[in-house]
Enzyme design. Structure first.
Site, PDB file in Angstrom:
ATOM      1  N   CYS A  88       4.141  34.812  -5.088  1.00 31.03           N
ATOM      2  CA  CYS A  88       3.952  32.841  -4.810  1.00 31.03           C
ATOM      3  C   CYS A  88       3.545  32.231  -5.865  1.00 31.03           C
ATOM      4  CB  CYS A  88       3.899  32.587  -3.026  1.00 31.03           C
ATOM      5  SG  CYS A  88       3.954  30.735  -3.834  1.00 31.03           S
ATOM      6  N   HIS A 146      11.782  31.919   1.728  1.00 38.24           N
ATOM      7  CA  HIS A 146      10.509  31.516   0.864  1.00 38.24           C
ATOM      8  C   HIS A 146       9.681  30.084   0.581  1.00 38.24           C
ATOM      9  CE1 HIS A 146       7.047  33.381  -1.964  1.00 38.24           C
ATOM     10  NE2 HIS A 146       7.422  31.778  -2.003  1.00 38.24           N
ATOM     11  N   GLU A 147      10.815  29.490   0.225  1.00 34.52           N
ATOM     12  CA  GLU A 147      11.296  27.989  -0.576  1.00 34.52           C
ATOM     13  C   GLU A 147      11.031  26.762   1.014  1.00 34.52           C
ATOM     14  OE1 GLU A 147      10.021  27.449  -3.148  1.00 34.52           O
ATOM     15  OE2 GLU A 147      10.090  29.263  -3.996  1.00 34.52           O
ATOM     16  N   HIS A 175       7.766  27.091   2.812  1.00 38.59           N
ATOM     17  CA  HIS A 175       6.681  25.772   1.653  1.00 38.59           C
ATOM     18  C   HIS A 175       7.027  24.154   2.524  1.00 38.59           C
ATOM     19  CE1 HIS A 175       4.550  28.233  -1.080  1.00 38.59           C
ATOM     20  NE2 HIS A 175       5.449  29.143  -1.484  1.00 38.59           N
TER      21      HIS A 175
HETATM   22 NI    NI Z   1       5.542  30.277  -3.026  1.00 33.80          NI
END
Ligand code: NI
Length: 187
Positions: free
Chosen positions: A106, A148-149, A152
């Site tokens: 990341c 993953h995004e 966030h």
């Molecule tokens: Ni990331």
């Protein structure tokens, strides 16, 4: 809106410890669709993602609390190359068990990699920067990048998703001691 890698401004990527990275990002209000604000944010995300060699970047990573992220799919990931896409206010329908293991890194946790279990497939419903609906299904690496995004946007980073912290390692050690032949990917 067509997104090019050299439009927009390169923005500073915040790292673990910055409070915005741990907050739930705010939904983009309908009045913002198609505005300069949202178009600039999209362009800046794409520019910064490419400049910093990521395949994805979420707005909270540039300290913007908005439910927006950019990503693309590089050709070498065993699937069709995909040009950068920016999703606004995405909703995910996760498919299957959290059963697919893969290495993640990341841009906000620089230098580290770890094994993360993700769902093998999902359905995305979102809008683009102009408020036009976007809906599609994704599998494998594509689905991993999106998960993953999306995390966030909820203040979650990949290390939170690691079931076994013993796979956490620095990049040079990853290169040296794992048998992975795939190039590492940072999202
Ligand atoms: Ni990331």
């Amino acid at each position: 809106m067509k997104l090019h890698s050299l439009d927009g401004r390169r923005r500073e990527i915040i790292r673990l410890g910055h409070p915005v990275l741990r907050q739930r990002a705010e939904a983009v209000a309908q009045e913002r669709f198609g505005t300069r604000f949202l178009r600039d944010l999209a362009r800046d995300l794409v520019r910064t993602m490419f400049e910093d060699d990521g395949v994805g970047l979420a707005a909270p990573q540039i300290a913007a609390s908005a439910r927006v992220f950019a990503y693309y799919l590089p050709a070498e990931k065993g699937q069709e190359e995909m040009q950068p896409l920016v999703l606004v206010n995405p909703a995910l329908t996760l498919m299957g068990e959290r059963s697919e293991q893969g290495w993640e890194g990341c841009l906000s946790v620089p230098g580290l990699r770890g094994l993360v279990l993700r769902h093998p497939a999902l359905r995305v419903q979102a809008v683009d920067v102009d408020g036009e609906p976007i809906s599609f299904e994704a599998q494998g690496f594509h689905a991993r990048v999106i998960q993953h995004e999306f995390d966030h946007l909820d203040g979650i980073v990949f290390v939170d998703r690691m079931a076994d912290m013993s796979s956490l390692m620095f990049e040079p050690e990853w290169e040296r001691y794992t048998k992975e032949t795939d190039s590492p990917v940072t999202v």
